[in-house]
Design an enzyme around this catalytic site. Structure first.
Site, PDB file in Angstrom:
ATOM      1  N   THR A 126      -8.854 -39.207 -52.554  1.00  0.00           N
ATOM      2  CA  THR A 126      -8.396 -37.998 -51.858  1.00  0.00           C
ATOM      3  C   THR A 126      -9.533 -37.278 -51.137  1.00  0.00           C
ATOM      4  O   THR A 126     -10.625 -37.110 -51.679  1.00  0.00           O
ATOM      5  CB  THR A 126      -7.730 -37.039 -52.859  1.00  0.00           C
ATOM      6  OG1 THR A 126      -6.673 -37.737 -53.514  1.00  0.00           O
ATOM      7  CG2 THR A 126      -7.174 -35.812 -52.168  1.00  0.00           C
ATOM      8  N   ALA A 130      -7.116 -36.140 -46.112  1.00  0.00           N
ATOM      9  CA  ALA A 130      -6.372 -37.364 -46.434  1.00  0.00           C
ATOM     10  C   ALA A 130      -6.028 -37.351 -47.916  1.00  0.00           C
ATOM     11  O   ALA A 130      -6.869 -37.639 -48.753  1.00  0.00           O
ATOM     12  CB  ALA A 130      -7.200 -38.604 -46.099  1.00  0.00           C
ATOM     13  N   GLN A 339      13.067 -19.757 -69.390  1.00  0.00           N
ATOM     14  CA  GLN A 339      14.250 -18.879 -69.352  1.00  0.00           C
ATOM     15  C   GLN A 339      14.897 -18.748 -70.727  1.00  0.00           C
ATOM     16  O   GLN A 339      15.280 -17.657 -71.142  1.00  0.00           O
ATOM     17  CB  GLN A 339      15.253 -19.432 -68.332  1.00  0.00           C
ATOM     18  CG  GLN A 339      16.294 -18.420 -67.884  1.00  0.00           C
ATOM     19  CD  GLN A 339      15.716 -17.341 -66.985  1.00  0.00           C
ATOM     20  OE1 GLN A 339      14.586 -17.455 -66.519  1.00  0.00           O
ATOM     21  NE2 GLN A 339      16.474 -16.282 -66.778  1.00  0.00           N
ATOM     22  N   GLU A 366      -1.002 -38.399 -57.007  1.00  0.00           N
ATOM     23  CA  GLU A 366      -0.546 -39.793 -56.875  1.00  0.00           C
ATOM     24  C   GLU A 366       0.677 -39.875 -55.950  1.00  0.00           C
ATOM     25  O   GLU A 366       1.592 -40.662 -56.163  1.00  0.00           O
ATOM     26  CB  GLU A 366      -0.292 -40.420 -58.256  1.00  0.00           C
ATOM     27  CG  GLU A 366      -1.594 -40.464 -59.039  1.00  0.00           C
ATOM     28  CD  GLU A 366      -1.564 -41.341 -60.284  1.00  0.00           C
ATOM     29  OE1 GLU A 366      -0.767 -42.288 -60.339  1.00  0.00           O
ATOM     30  OE2 GLU A 366      -2.364 -41.072 -61.190  1.00  0.00           O
TER      31      GLU A 366
END
Length: 390
Positions: A126, A130, A339, A366
């Site tokens: 990474t 990109a 919740q 990923e």
């Protein structure tokens, strides 16, 4: 195929489950507060063989296949995701590049250390420009006359970078052309001159899972560092490792969703509102029903995708389907868990609050959910066109 029988695997799975439930879960708050995995837990994971469970036995690993991998991943997902992250790159995206694409010499040099945890391998793909699509890669590798390569570029969000001994590094060797994307992958030792790792990132969640930026400034590596001995191996290596990793991440999501459901069921049956257990209210039961449905659907999907990977039937569309569904599912389950807990669910000391933050990342790394949709949609259309022509 797996190198471990179903009977032996049950023993491994049982040992991992016991480790997670009795040793890791009681220390989740410590991991979160210290932003680190305690050394004794790291050593226990090494002793269990977890740094190399998906590496072949010939290199000192356990030799589990992906169908077995996803069963372990569901256990890892049940606790702080930082635990899995500690050895995830060794077994997954970084280690699998070497297992599937490395030369015999490269495997001999690195895989034993990766399998026993003495070497931490990071997957340096990474970049700021990109992410999920490696085609935009800017890190460059230039070949010298003597066969050495010189690498220049910057990577970001690299898992385990502060701890890494080895960077499995993707770099562009030429512009994309008719013969391929021009991306190669190199084995770069972390202590090579010109490699620098920035201070670790401060993230929304997953405390204890360290990521950081990495720079390569004129880093020189020998020809033997080129994975597979070929410049055209890189892109395929990235895509294959990421596809396999997507099934693993999906399983991790299922484990986290199961934990969120279990915490919610415990709360709903033990805590009262106006003298009535929270779980007796039908609207709470409806949320629990939706959560359980998501968990069961996700588990079935993960197992199906893993079986298709192992058999070779589908190594492209099914992994993306599993990752897309399961990571979106766990986000919904985690939200409902908060919740169900009401105001308590927003408090830092409750597991569901941590899970809510931890799982948000699963839809990003990923390959984002958006990228998965492109892979699935594009893949289905191409497959149907092909079938229509034949």
């Amino acid at each position: 195929m797996s190198q471990v029988s179903a009977e032996d695997f049950e023993d491994i799975l049982g040992a991992v489950r016991e480790f997670v439930r009795t040793r890791v879960i009681p220390r989740e708050q410590e991991i979160a507060d210290s932003d680190a995995i305690p050394d004794d837990l790291r050593q226990a994971a090494r002793d269990l063989g977890l740094f190399g469970y998906a590496i072949g036995q010939e290199w000192g690993g356990l030799g589990l296949d992906l169908a077995q991998d996803v069963e372990l991943a569901q256990e890892f997902g049940y606790t702080s995701l930082a635990l899995r992250s500690m050895f995830g790159t060794n077994n997954g995206i970084a280690g699998q590049v070497l297992v599937n694409f490395g030369t015999d010499e490269q495997k001999a040099q690195w895989l034993e250390g990766i399998a026993d945890g003495s070497t931490v391998a990071s997957f340096a793909l990474t970049e700021p420009g990109a992410g999920s699509d490696p085609a935009g890669l800017r890190t460059k590798a230039v070949e010298r006359e003597n066969g050495d390569w010189v690498i220049d570029g910057a990577k970001c969000f690299i898992t385990n970078a502060p701890l890494a001994n080895l960077f499995v590094t993707f770099a562009r060797v030429r512009p994309a052309d008719s013969s391929g994307p021009g991306i190669a992958v190199f084995l770069v030792p972390a202590d090579a001159p010109g490699v620098s790792v920035a201070p670790r990132d401060r993230k929304m969640g997953q405390e204890g899972a360290w990521t950081a930026d990495v720079r390569f400034d004129g880093v020189t590596v020998p020809a033997s560092a080129l994975v597979g001995g070929s410049v055209d191996v890189g892109y395929r290596a990235a895509m294959t490792s990421l596809a396999r990793g997507r099934v693993h991440i999906a399983a991790l999501a299922v484990g986290a969703a199961q934990r969120a459901l279990d915490e919610s069921l415990r709360y709903a049956t033990e805590v009262t509102q106006g003298g009535t257990p929270v779980g007796d209210f039908q609207l709470v039961q409806a949320m629990l029903a939706d959560m359980a449905t998501g968990v069961m659907a996700g588990r079935a999907l993960v197992r199906d995708a893993a079986a298709k990977w192992v058999s070779g039937e589908d190594r492209r569309i099914a992994p993306s389907v599993a990752k897309l569904f399961c990571t979106e599912m766990v986000g919904d389950v985690a939200d409902k868990a908060v919740q169900v807990h009401g105001g308590s669910g927003y408090m830092r000391e409750l597991p569901v609050e941590r899970i809510y933050r931890d799982v948000r990342l699963l839809r990003l790394y990923e390959g984002t959910s958006e990228i998965q949709r492109l892979i699935i949609g594009g893949g289905l259309v191409r497959r149907t066109k092909k079938e229509n022509q034949s």
